[in-house]
Design a protein around this motif. Structure first.
Motif, PDB file in Angstrom:
ATOM      1  N   LEU A   1      32.409  47.106  41.089  1.00 59.74           N
ATOM      2  CA  LEU A   1      33.279  48.267  41.037  1.00 59.74           C
ATOM      3  C   LEU A   1      33.320  48.999  42.383  1.00 59.74           C
ATOM      4  O   LEU A   1      34.383  49.442  42.829  1.00 59.74           O
ATOM      5  CB  LEU A   1      32.829  49.220  39.932  1.00 59.74           C
ATOM      6  CG  LEU A   1      33.687  50.455  39.713  1.00 59.74           C
ATOM      7  CD1 LEU A   1      35.120  50.082  39.379  1.00 59.74           C
ATOM      8  CD2 LEU A   1      33.086  51.307  38.608  1.00 59.74           C
ATOM      9  N   LEU A   2      32.177  49.096  43.049  1.00 63.81           N
ATOM     10  CA  LEU A   2      32.159  49.702  44.385  1.00 63.81           C
ATOM     11  C   LEU A   2      33.049  48.914  45.344  1.00 63.81           C
ATOM     12  O   LEU A   2      33.765  49.487  46.158  1.00 63.81           O
ATOM     13  CB  LEU A   2      30.735  49.761  44.937  1.00 63.81           C
ATOM     14  CG  LEU A   2      29.837  50.854  44.379  1.00 63.81           C
ATOM     15  CD1 LEU A   2      28.424  50.698  44.942  1.00 63.81           C
ATOM     16  CD2 LEU A   2      30.389  52.219  44.697  1.00 63.81           C
ATOM     17  N   GLY A   3      32.987  47.588  45.256  1.00 59.83           N
ATOM     18  CA  GLY A   3      33.838  46.763  46.108  1.00 59.83           C
ATOM     19  C   GLY A   3      35.312  46.986  45.830  1.00 59.83           C
ATOM     20  O   GLY A   3      36.123  47.108  46.752  1.00 59.83           O
ATOM     21  N   LEU A   4      35.657  47.075  44.554  1.00 55.32           N
ATOM     22  CA  LEU A   4      37.058  47.279  44.190  1.00 55.32           C
ATOM     23  C   LEU A   4      37.567  48.641  44.653  1.00 55.32           C
ATOM     24  O   LEU A   4      38.681  48.744  45.178  1.00 55.32           O
ATOM     25  CB  LEU A   4      37.235  47.138  42.673  1.00 55.32           C
ATOM     26  CG  LEU A   4      37.056  45.727  42.129  1.00 55.32           C
ATOM     27  CD1 LEU A   4      36.979  45.749  40.605  1.00 55.32           C
ATOM     28  CD2 LEU A   4      38.173  44.811  42.588  1.00 55.32           C
TER      29      LEU A   4
ATOM     30  N   VAL B   1      36.990  45.596  55.564  1.00 54.57           N
ATOM     31  CA  VAL B   1      36.875  44.355  54.799  1.00 54.57           C
ATOM     32  C   VAL B   1      35.408  43.945  54.698  1.00 54.57           C
ATOM     33  O   VAL B   1      34.950  43.520  53.632  1.00 54.57           O
ATOM     34  CB  VAL B   1      37.729  43.231  55.441  1.00 54.57           C
ATOM     35  CG1 VAL B   1      37.460  41.896  54.779  1.00 54.57           C
ATOM     36  CG2 VAL B   1      39.208  43.578  55.363  1.00 54.57           C
ATOM     37  N   GLN B   2      34.655  44.098  55.770  1.00 52.31           N
ATOM     38  CA  GLN B   2      33.240  43.715  55.754  1.00 52.31           C
ATOM     39  C   GLN B   2      32.465  44.534  54.732  1.00 52.31           C
ATOM     40  O   GLN B   2      31.612  44.002  54.022  1.00 52.31           O
ATOM     41  CB  GLN B   2      32.611  43.872  57.134  1.00 52.31           C
ATOM     42  CG  GLN B   2      31.160  43.420  57.190  1.00 52.31           C
ATOM     43  CD  GLN B   2      30.994  41.953  56.805  1.00 52.31           C
ATOM     44  OE1 GLN B   2      31.624  41.091  57.400  1.00 52.31           O
ATOM     45  NE2 GLN B   2      30.172  41.664  55.819  1.00 52.31           N
ATOM     46  N   GLN B   3      32.739  45.816  54.641  1.00 52.77           N
ATOM     47  CA  GLN B   3      32.040  46.653  53.667  1.00 52.77           C
ATOM     48  C   GLN B   3      32.367  46.237  52.244  1.00 52.77           C
ATOM     49  O   GLN B   3      31.486  46.197  51.374  1.00 52.77           O
ATOM     50  CB  GLN B   3      32.399  48.131  53.884  1.00 52.77           C
ATOM     51  CG  GLN B   3      31.827  48.688  55.171  1.00 52.77           C
ATOM     52  CD  GLN B   3      32.401  50.045  55.512  1.00 52.77           C
ATOM     53  OE1 GLN B   3      33.587  50.304  55.308  1.00 52.77           O
ATOM     54  NE2 GLN B   3      31.547  50.921  56.029  1.00 52.77           N
ATOM     55  N   VAL B   4      33.619  45.901  51.997  1.00 48.22           N
ATOM     56  CA  VAL B   4      34.022  45.440  50.671  1.00 48.22           C
ATOM     57  C   VAL B   4      33.327  44.122  50.353  1.00 48.22           C
ATOM     58  O   VAL B   4      32.784  43.941  49.259  1.00 48.22           O
ATOM     59  CB  VAL B   4      35.561  45.309  50.585  1.00 48.22           C
ATOM     60  CG1 VAL B   4      35.979  44.697  49.260  1.00 48.22           C
ATOM     61  CG2 VAL B   4      36.232  46.657  50.795  1.00 48.22           C
ATOM     62  N   VAL B   5      33.331  43.195  51.297  1.00 45.10           N
ATOM     63  CA  VAL B   5      32.667  41.904  51.104  1.00 45.10           C
ATOM     64  C   VAL B   5      31.179  42.110  50.814  1.00 45.10           C
ATOM     65  O   VAL B   5      30.614  41.447  49.943  1.00 45.10           O
ATOM     66  CB  VAL B   5      32.869  40.980  52.335  1.00 45.10           C
ATOM     67  CG1 VAL B   5      31.930  39.789  52.308  1.00 45.10           C
ATOM     68  CG2 VAL B   5      34.314  40.515  52.409  1.00 45.10           C
ATOM     69  N   ASP B   6      30.557  43.036  51.506  1.00 44.12           N
ATOM     70  CA  ASP B   6      29.132  43.308  51.277  1.00 44.12           C
ATOM     71  C   ASP B   6      28.866  43.735  49.834  1.00 44.12           C
ATOM     72  O   ASP B   6      27.889  43.304  49.225  1.00 44.12           O
ATOM     73  CB  ASP B   6      28.608  44.366  52.243  1.00 44.12           C
ATOM     74  CG  ASP B   6      28.505  43.865  53.669  1.00 44.12           C
ATOM     75  OD1 ASP B   6      28.533  42.625  53.892  1.00 44.12           O
ATOM     76  OD2 ASP B   6      28.404  44.719  54.579  1.00 44.12           O
TER      77      ASP B   6
ATOM     78  N   LEU C   1      33.358  36.492  41.703  1.00 46.45           N
ATOM     79  CA  LEU C   1      33.696  35.305  42.489  1.00 46.45           C
ATOM     80  C   LEU C   1      35.160  35.333  42.915  1.00 46.45           C
ATOM     81  O   LEU C   1      35.486  34.991  44.061  1.00 46.45           O
ATOM     82  CB  LEU C   1      33.388  34.039  41.700  1.00 46.45           C
ATOM     83  CG  LEU C   1      31.909  33.815  41.374  1.00 46.45           C
ATOM     84  CD1 LEU C   1      31.762  32.619  40.448  1.00 46.45           C
ATOM     85  CD2 LEU C   1      31.085  33.628  42.633  1.00 46.45           C
ATOM     86  N   PHE C   2      36.029  35.755  42.017  1.00 46.84           N
ATOM     87  CA  PHE C   2      37.454  35.854  42.327  1.00 46.84           C
ATOM     88  C   PHE C   2      37.696  36.828  43.481  1.00 46.84           C
ATOM     89  O   PHE C   2      38.335  36.493  44.475  1.00 46.84           O
ATOM     90  CB  PHE C   2      38.233  36.282  41.082  1.00 46.84           C
ATOM     91  CG  PHE C   2      39.661  36.639  41.361  1.00 46.84           C
ATOM     92  CD1 PHE C   2      40.606  35.640  41.552  1.00 46.84           C
ATOM     93  CD2 PHE C   2      40.062  37.958  41.447  1.00 46.84           C
ATOM     94  CE1 PHE C   2      41.927  35.962  41.822  1.00 46.84           C
ATOM     95  CE2 PHE C   2      41.384  38.294  41.719  1.00 46.84           C
ATOM     96  CZ  PHE C   2      42.325  37.291  41.900  1.00 46.84           C
ATOM     97  N   TRP C   3      37.176  38.056  43.339  1.00 42.69           N
ATOM     98  CA  TRP C   3      37.426  39.074  44.350  1.00 42.69           C
ATOM     99  C   TRP C   3      36.753  38.746  45.683  1.00 42.69           C
ATOM    100  O   TRP C   3      37.304  39.021  46.745  1.00 42.69           O
ATOM    101  CB  TRP C   3      37.009  40.452  43.848  1.00 42.69           C
ATOM    102  CG  TRP C   3      37.991  40.971  42.852  1.00 42.69           C
ATOM    103  CD1 TRP C   3      37.811  41.099  41.497  1.00 42.69           C
ATOM    104  CD2 TRP C   3      39.328  41.391  43.116  1.00 42.69           C
ATOM    105  NE1 TRP C   3      38.950  41.577  40.918  1.00 42.69           N
ATOM    106  CE2 TRP C   3      39.901  41.778  41.887  1.00 42.69           C
ATOM    107  CE3 TRP C   3      40.094  41.493  44.263  1.00 42.69           C
ATOM    108  CZ2 TRP C   3      41.204  42.245  41.793  1.00 42.69           C
ATOM    109  CZ3 TRP C   3      41.385  41.961  44.168  1.00 42.69           C
ATOM    110  CH2 TRP C   3      41.932  42.330  42.937  1.00 42.69           C
ATOM    111  N   LEU C   4      35.574  38.144  45.622  1.00 41.21           N
ATOM    112  CA  LEU C   4      34.910  37.752  46.863  1.00 41.21           C
ATOM    113  C   LEU C   4      35.720  36.693  47.597  1.00 41.21           C
ATOM    114  O   LEU C   4      35.896  36.768  48.815  1.00 41.21           O
ATOM    115  CB  LEU C   4      33.487  37.260  46.571  1.00 41.21           C
ATOM    116  CG  LEU C   4      32.627  36.897  47.776  1.00 41.21           C
ATOM    117  CD1 LEU C   4      32.507  38.066  48.752  1.00 41.21           C
ATOM    118  CD2 LEU C   4      31.249  36.446  47.304  1.00 41.21           C
TER     119      LEU C   4
ATOM    120  N   ALA D   1      39.711  38.300  55.309  1.00 40.20           N
ATOM    121  CA  ALA D   1      38.911  38.350  56.531  1.00 40.20           C
ATOM    122  C   ALA D   1      39.176  37.143  57.430  1.00 40.20           C
ATOM    123  O   ALA D   1      38.580  37.021  58.493  1.00 40.20           O
ATOM    124  CB  ALA D   1      37.425  38.427  56.182  1.00 40.20           C
ATOM    125  N   GLY D   2      40.062  36.251  56.990  1.00 43.41           N
ATOM    126  CA  GLY D   2      40.351  35.061  57.779  1.00 43.41           C
ATOM    127  C   GLY D   2      39.290  33.984  57.654  1.00 43.41           C
ATOM    128  O   GLY D   2      39.189  33.105  58.494  1.00 43.41           O
TER     129      GLY D   2
END
Length: 65
Positions: A13-16, A24-29, A45-48, A55-56
């Motif tokens: 939820l924090l990532g979303l 992007v890096q913070q979201v991925v983390d 897994l989907f969102w990651l 992030a390319g």
């Protein structure tokens, strides 16, 4: 997360929610932490994999699909 700091759903939820304001890096983390806590959660897994694409780094995210 105050009640359960190791909640994979909380980290997902924090990532979303971070997608609007964070890098992007913070979201991925956040998604990576959620995956560490529950490696088989399809939502995480989907969102990651999506964020790796943003992030390319789609070659990293492809095995997660």
């Amino acid at each position: 997360l105050e009640l359960d700091p190791d909640s994979p759903h909380g980290h997902r939820l924090l990532g979303l929610t971070a997608m609007k304001t964070a890098t992007v890096q913070q979201v991925v983390d956040h998604f990576k932490r959620a995956r560490e806590l529950d490696p088989n959660d399809p939502e995480t897994l989907f969102w990651l994999s999506i964020m790796y694409g943003f992030a390319g780094r789609s070659s990293v995210g492809a095995p997660l699909e």
